[in-house]
Design an enzyme around this catalytic site. Structure first.
Site, short mmCIF file in Angstrom:
data_model
loop_
_atom_site.label_atom_id
_atom_site.label_comp_id
_atom_site.label_asym_id
_atom_site.label_seq_id
_atom_site.Cartn_x
_atom_site.Cartn_y
_atom_site.Cartn_z
N LYS A 200 -36.62 -32.66 61.43
CA LYS A 200 -38.07 -32.44 61.37
C LYS A 200 -38.67 -32.83 60.04
O LYS A 200 -38.40 -32.23 59.01
CB LYS A 200 -38.37 -30.97 61.65
N GLY A 382 -32.72 -23.42 54.44
CA GLY A 382 -34.15 -23.12 54.41
C GLY A 382 -34.56 -22.51 53.08
O GLY A 382 -35.57 -22.88 52.48
P1 AMP Z 1 -32.52 -30.13 60.36
O1 AMP Z 1 -32.22 -28.78 60.96
O2 AMP Z 1 -33.95 -30.50 60.35
O3 AMP Z 1 -31.81 -30.33 59.03
O4 AMP Z 1 -31.86 -31.16 61.38
C1 AMP Z 1 -30.49 -31.26 61.63
C2 AMP Z 1 -30.30 -31.96 62.95
O5 AMP Z 1 -30.95 -33.21 62.89
C3 AMP Z 1 -28.86 -32.25 63.31
O6 AMP Z 1 -28.46 -31.42 64.36
C4 AMP Z 1 -28.88 -33.73 63.73
O7 AMP Z 1 -28.21 -33.97 64.96
C5 AMP Z 1 -30.36 -33.99 63.89
N1 AMP Z 1 -30.71 -35.41 63.71
C6 AMP Z 1 -30.40 -36.22 62.67
N2 AMP Z 1 -30.85 -37.46 62.88
C7 AMP Z 1 -31.45 -37.46 64.07
C8 AMP Z 1 -32.10 -38.47 64.84
N3 AMP Z 1 -32.21 -39.73 64.41
N4 AMP Z 1 -32.63 -38.11 66.04
C9 AMP Z 1 -32.51 -36.84 66.49
N5 AMP Z 1 -31.91 -35.85 65.81
C10 AMP Z 1 -31.38 -36.15 64.61
#
Ligand code: AMP
Length: 400
Positions: A200, A382
């Site tokens: 995100k 976080g």
């Molecule tokens: P966050 O919690 O925002 O740090 O996101 C972590 C998650 O982002 C992990 O579970 C990854 O699988 C996902 N992620 C990373 N790159 C992508 C992408 N290109 N498309 C969808 N999900 C992603």
């Protein structure tokens, strides 16, 4: 912020210690005990002082009801193995089992209470309910030590209200985490590179804004890349996109260039036919994602090989690197190479590396790296981002 060393003697005192023992479990087995290991120095410190230690923590999201899938019992057992001290476990959080076990507790011994989130009052939106639960928790101790860094950004009963009810201070883990993060924001050795990924973009905008004036280079990967690519006018097919953040990303790109900060985006993307571990995939230029054989239905799931090499090189040329968020869907082997390349470069860095918690820490362990190959692995994803954003964290403010 009050520290352990600011408190009078704790000999013989009952200390309620808030840890973050929220470890990943699979079929009742702990798959990564990093957070338990991180809690050990404070527990040992308290035991050596002759305190009785009552450990409280949450685990998972049981939504305020007893769900034994999220019991802290396996965690208490693991803690006992690691501590070589007597560790007992109470089958409830503030009920008769916890009361009885705490009354029997002797100096130099540890008691782990059952999952705080089995009680809905822990995370209640109503301050009066949180207060009531905090009062019940305060009944177990003479002193409160807050050491769950992963939850200090939350206004929850065991993090916030409880700290007002007993003499309170931060534990050694929180002290260590803050020292590292403060160094990053005040005096990083240069070049200072920040690598951001994850799904995100909206979660990371605050930290980008705060760090832009401090960093030399900002590398962006993961699902958040596509909103930046869209901000540059490129089509991203069916990749993750936060359309409402495109303008903000445009502003940041402009601000970075006026500050002389390089925002480095991937030049190629691994595009998949669908979201799945066995999906077909191909690497295409980041400027032309829709030109893949999958057209408008293609999904970018990792940075491409050329970008992985570039990102690794930028990291190797740095003296300080902060990394938060995987470069792709590392959980699927075919889309883990970008994250692997970043982790590998970071592990060999001739400088100081900080891995910012949560998914990045899980990724390095899943990809076979050892914690000791990195300068510091934060226990709070976080919390570390919010701290770097300069936000006031309730669980720290209350210890002031
Ligand atoms: P966050 O919690 O925002 O740090 O996101 C972590 C998650 O982002 C992990 O579970 C990854 O699988 C996902 N992620 C990373 N790159 C992508 C992408 N290109 N498309 C969808 N999900 C992603």
């Amino acid at each position: 912020m009050r520290k352990l060393s600011d408190l009078p003697s704790l000999k013989g005192q009952a200390v309620v210690l808030r840890c973050d023992l929220n470890v990943p479990l699979s079929a009742g087995e702990i798959t990564d005990d990093g957070r338990i290991l991180a809690s050990i120095p404070t527990i040992n410190y308290l035991l050596e002082l002759g305190a009785k230690v009552i450990v409280i923590s949450h685990l998972g999201r049981p939504d305020g009801a007893v769900d034994l899938k999220y019991s802290l019992k396996p965690v208490a057992i693991r803690l006992g193995e690691l501590l070589e001290a007597s560790v007992s476990f109470a089958e409830d959080t503030v009920g008769p089992s916890a009361m009885e076990a705490s009354q029997k507790l002797q100096p130099g011994q540890v008691l782990v209470l059952e999952n705080l989130r089995f009680d809905a009052r822990e995370t209640s939106k109503m301050a009066s309910e949180r207060q009531e639960f905090a009062e019940a928790l305060a009944g177990f101790g003479d002193v409160f030590i807050s050491d769950g860094f992963g939850v200090v950004h939350r206004e929850q009963a065991s993090v916030y209200e409880l700290a007002k009810l007993l003499p309170a201070a931060a534990g050694l883990l929180i002290e260590a985490e803050l020292e590292v993060l403060t160094k990053l924001t005040t005096q990083p050795e240069r070049p200072f590179t920040v690598v951001l990924g994850g799904s995100k973009v909206s979660d990371k905008l605050g930290v980008i804004e705060k760090l832009l004036p401090t960093v030399d280079k900002l590398l962006i990967g993961g699902g958040m890349v596509f909103t930046f690519l869209a901000a540059q006018g490129y089509k991203v097919a069916s990749s993750l996109l936060e359309a409402d953040q495109i303008n903000t990303c445009k502003e940041y790109l402009a601000r970075a260039s006026s500050l002389g900060v390089e925002i480095i985006l991937p030049t190629d993307i691994k595009v998949a036919s669908n979201f799945g571990k066995d999906a077909e995939f191909v690497s295409v230029p980041a400027t032309d994602i829709e030109a893949s054989p999958f057209g408008a239905s293609g999904i970018g799931l990792d940075i491409g090989p050329e970008s992985a090499v570039r990102f690794a090189k930028e990291i190797s040329n740095s003296k300080t690197v902060f990394w938060n968020g995987p470069m792709g869907v590392f959980e699927f082997e075919n889309f883990s190479q970008g994250t692997f390349a970043v982790a590998e470069a970071l592990s060999k860095l001739d400088g100081y590396s900080v891995v910012g918690g949560g998914d990045s820490a899980a990724a390095i362990r899943l990809l076979g790296f050892e914690d000791s190959q990195f300068g510091h692995i934060s226990t709070g994803g976080g919390a570390s981002l919010e701290f770097l954003e300069g936000k006031k964290l309730p669980g720290l403010e209350v210890l002031g």
